[in-house]
Enzyme design. Structure first.
Site, PDB file in Angstrom:
ATOM      1  N   ASP A 277      54.321 -54.722  51.719  1.00  0.00           N
ATOM      2  CA  ASP A 277      55.253 -53.741  51.155  1.00  0.00           C
ATOM      3  C   ASP A 277      54.852 -52.301  51.464  1.00  0.00           C
ATOM      4  O   ASP A 277      54.753 -51.449  50.565  1.00  0.00           O
ATOM      5  CB  ASP A 277      55.375 -53.919  49.639  1.00  0.00           C
TER       6      ASP A 277
ATOM      7  N   GLU B 162      66.521 -55.764  48.319  1.00  0.00           N
ATOM      8  CA  GLU B 162      65.428 -55.145  47.564  1.00  0.00           C
ATOM      9  C   GLU B 162      64.803 -54.044  48.406  1.00  0.00           C
ATOM     10  O   GLU B 162      65.310 -53.685  49.462  1.00  0.00           O
ATOM     11  CB  GLU B 162      64.381 -56.206  47.201  1.00  0.00           C
TER      12      GLU B 162
END
Length: 549
Positions: A20, A191
């Site tokens: 991420d 997301e």
């Protein structure tokens, strides 16, 4: 030391569990923040001056007011931090996820600091509507938070879109209406939102398709901050979903940065399976890669390779190289704090778990709960960052019961690990044994050892009998999907245990399967006292040595 360009970048740039990525440039320095989930301290920040060479410089969430995760389930905790820089401050927004199944209870916070390795401010609570928060600093001075929204209602898409709300820095809170600005594409599972502004357009970068082998990166744009957002007509910016032969798989969730000369680089998570054809498992979890990109004349971002698939080797920017000193193989515990590569699980309160002062020159671990505990685990470990490596430690431990264990662990989470440990058997002998959990959290089992191959050791009742007193050296050798343990009395003459373990179970996809675990393999030291008396184990050093890529 500067070394003249040109050069190439070898992916992943942050090997091992570093998912991420959020990237920011401040003058000539680049910083990437990555997720840490249940590992403490929270968030890893790496620094580079050339986008080629990176070093770990900070774990900002290192106090109880910033982060406390005791009781958080596996693969909860810190999800997808976002690092930005504005008004002379680094801004870090992050999620502390408190539940894995069903409603996530994701609590979002903001902290700031003048430097990435300084004392970060007390956190400002933002919201709990979803995870993957990102802070956008508009050119008019206003700040906006975006995060995915988790829709818990039956018959609704749980990934309910991207919420936008203004953040007031003076009031230290979110203000004004909440707007759903993007509900995603047909890939779903939308997301990881990041907002940017360029040439009058607002650009929204998201990840979709889940964080497994169908992962993608999607870009959309709008003339208005609140939308509607037009999806790039050329399709996904980055994905490996259509080519299972690529060495970098699971590509998606990322960010991009521009150099002072205007070169564009996209950072993204990726995974490298140890077997790309049948059982695709990634012990190192999701790592961080980088791809050069450019802006088209009509204002869309494209990868420089002409497609949308990630490359293992890419061209570096027109910047002089700036390498960092190599990390030594051996860590000796002579400093008052742990070296930055080491972490532990969940809690900011370390006094019950370990000490570097109680016996100077040693890391002392106090025996606490089992490897399956979500509360007090005495484990100190570092990431695996190569397919082939060895790790070793020297331990002093005098158990008085079979309920006391300490040793060397290859750990993914509470239900995926292999553990070489010292304990006491029913005959009062100090013995060496192997415990494993291969994906079923209800089954921690001890492997019975059989035979004494090559005169390796005395084996009785499935255990290696050790000398009654003295330090013991423990070692693990990992080669892609295999793991072999060894021990020694002097650190030079090693005796391999007659058992080859399936190392692939220490991976994202093992156990409950893809999408059910989000961290990566660690190797380290641990100690349990299941009787509750807190018997300590002392570790003199820890070696970690990689071989090949």
């Amino acid at each position: 030391m500067d070394i003249s360009v040109p050069t190439n970048i070898q992916n992943p740039i942050l090997p091992g569990f570093n998912p991420d990525p959020s990237i920011v440039r401040v003058d000539d320095d680049y910083y990437i923040a990555t997720s840490t989930f249940e590992w403490y301290p929270g968030v890893q920040i790496h620094h580079s001056k050339d986008l080629v060479n990176w070093r770990l410089v900070s774990h900002p969430l290192n106090r109880s007011d910033l982060l406390e995760m005791t009781g958080n389930p596996d693969s909860c905790g810190i999800w997808a931090p976002c690092l930005s820089y504005h008004d002379g401050l680094f801004h870090l927004v992050y999620t502390d996820v408190k539940r894995f199944d069903g409603i996530k209870d994701p609590h979002n916070y903001l902290t700031t600091c003048a430097t990435v390795d300084g004392e970060w401010s007390a956190p400002v609570y933002l919201n709990s509507s979803g995870f993957d928060p990102s802070l956008f600093h508009d050119d008019d001075g206003r700040k906006w938070l975006v995060n995915m929204v988790w829709d818990y209602r039956p018959n609704h898409n749980p990934f309910g879109g991207i919420f936008l709300q203004e953040y007031s820095a003076s009031e230290q809170k979110l203000i004004g209406p909440v707007t759903n600005i993007f509900r995603g594409t047909e890939m779903g599972l939308t997301e990881a939102p990041h907002l940017y502004k360029r040439n009058g357009y607002y650009y929204l970068l998201t990840a979709e398709g889940g964080t497994g082998y169908d992962h993608v990166m999607t870009m959309a744009r709008s003339r208005s901050l609140s939308g509607p957002y037009e999806v790039d007509p050329a399709g996904y910016l980055l994905t490996a979903k259509d080519n299972p032969e690529l060495e970098l798989q699971r590509a998606g969730h990322g960010d991009f940065v521009e150099t002072p000369d205007g070169e564009v680089y996209v950072v993204h998570l990726c995974g490298r399976p140890i077997n790309q054809t049948d059982m695709r498992r990634c012990p190192m979890g999701r790592e961080t890669g980088i791809q050069p990109a450019y802006w088209t004349d009509d204002g869309w971002l494209r990868l420089s390779n002409g497609g949308n698939q990630p490359d293992l080797t890419v061209a570096g920017p027109k910047i002089d190289l700036h390498p960092w000193p190599a990390t030594p193989v051996r860590t000796e515990f002579v400093e008052p704090t742990l070296p930055i590569d080491f972490q532990w699980l969940r809690t900011s309160f370390t006094e019950p778990l370990f000490s570097l002062q109680d016996r100077p020159g040693f890391l002392r671990l106090y025996g606490r709960e089992s490897l399956g505990s979500l509360f007090q685990q005495s484990i100190v470990a570092r990431r695996q960052q190569a397919f082939v490596f060895k790790a070793a430690t020297k331990i002093e431990f005098q158990p008085t019961s079979f309920l006391q264990l300490a040793g060397l662990v290859n750990y993914y989470n509470a239900h995926k690990y292999h553990y070489l440990y010292i304990t006491l058997n029913d005959h009062g002998q100090r013995v060496l044994a192997i415990m494993s959990c291969e994906g079923d959290p209800s089954q921690d089992f001890v492997f019975p050892l059989s035979g004494a191959e090559n005169g390796a050791a005395v084996v009785e009742n499935g255990e290696v009998v050790l000398p009654d007193q003295g330090a013991i050296y423990l070692q693990c050798s990992v080669n892609y999907g295999s793991l072999v343990y060894a021990w020694s009395q002097d650190g030079e003459n090693w005796q391999e245990l007659p058992l080859q373990l399936d190392y692939s179970v220490v991976s994202d996809e093992a156990g409950k399967g893809e999408g059910e675990s989000f961290t990566g393999a660690f190797v380290g030291m641990c100690c349990q006292d299941l009787a509750g008396s807190g018997l300590p184990a002392d570790f003199e050093f820890f070696d970690y040595q990689e071989f090949g890529e």
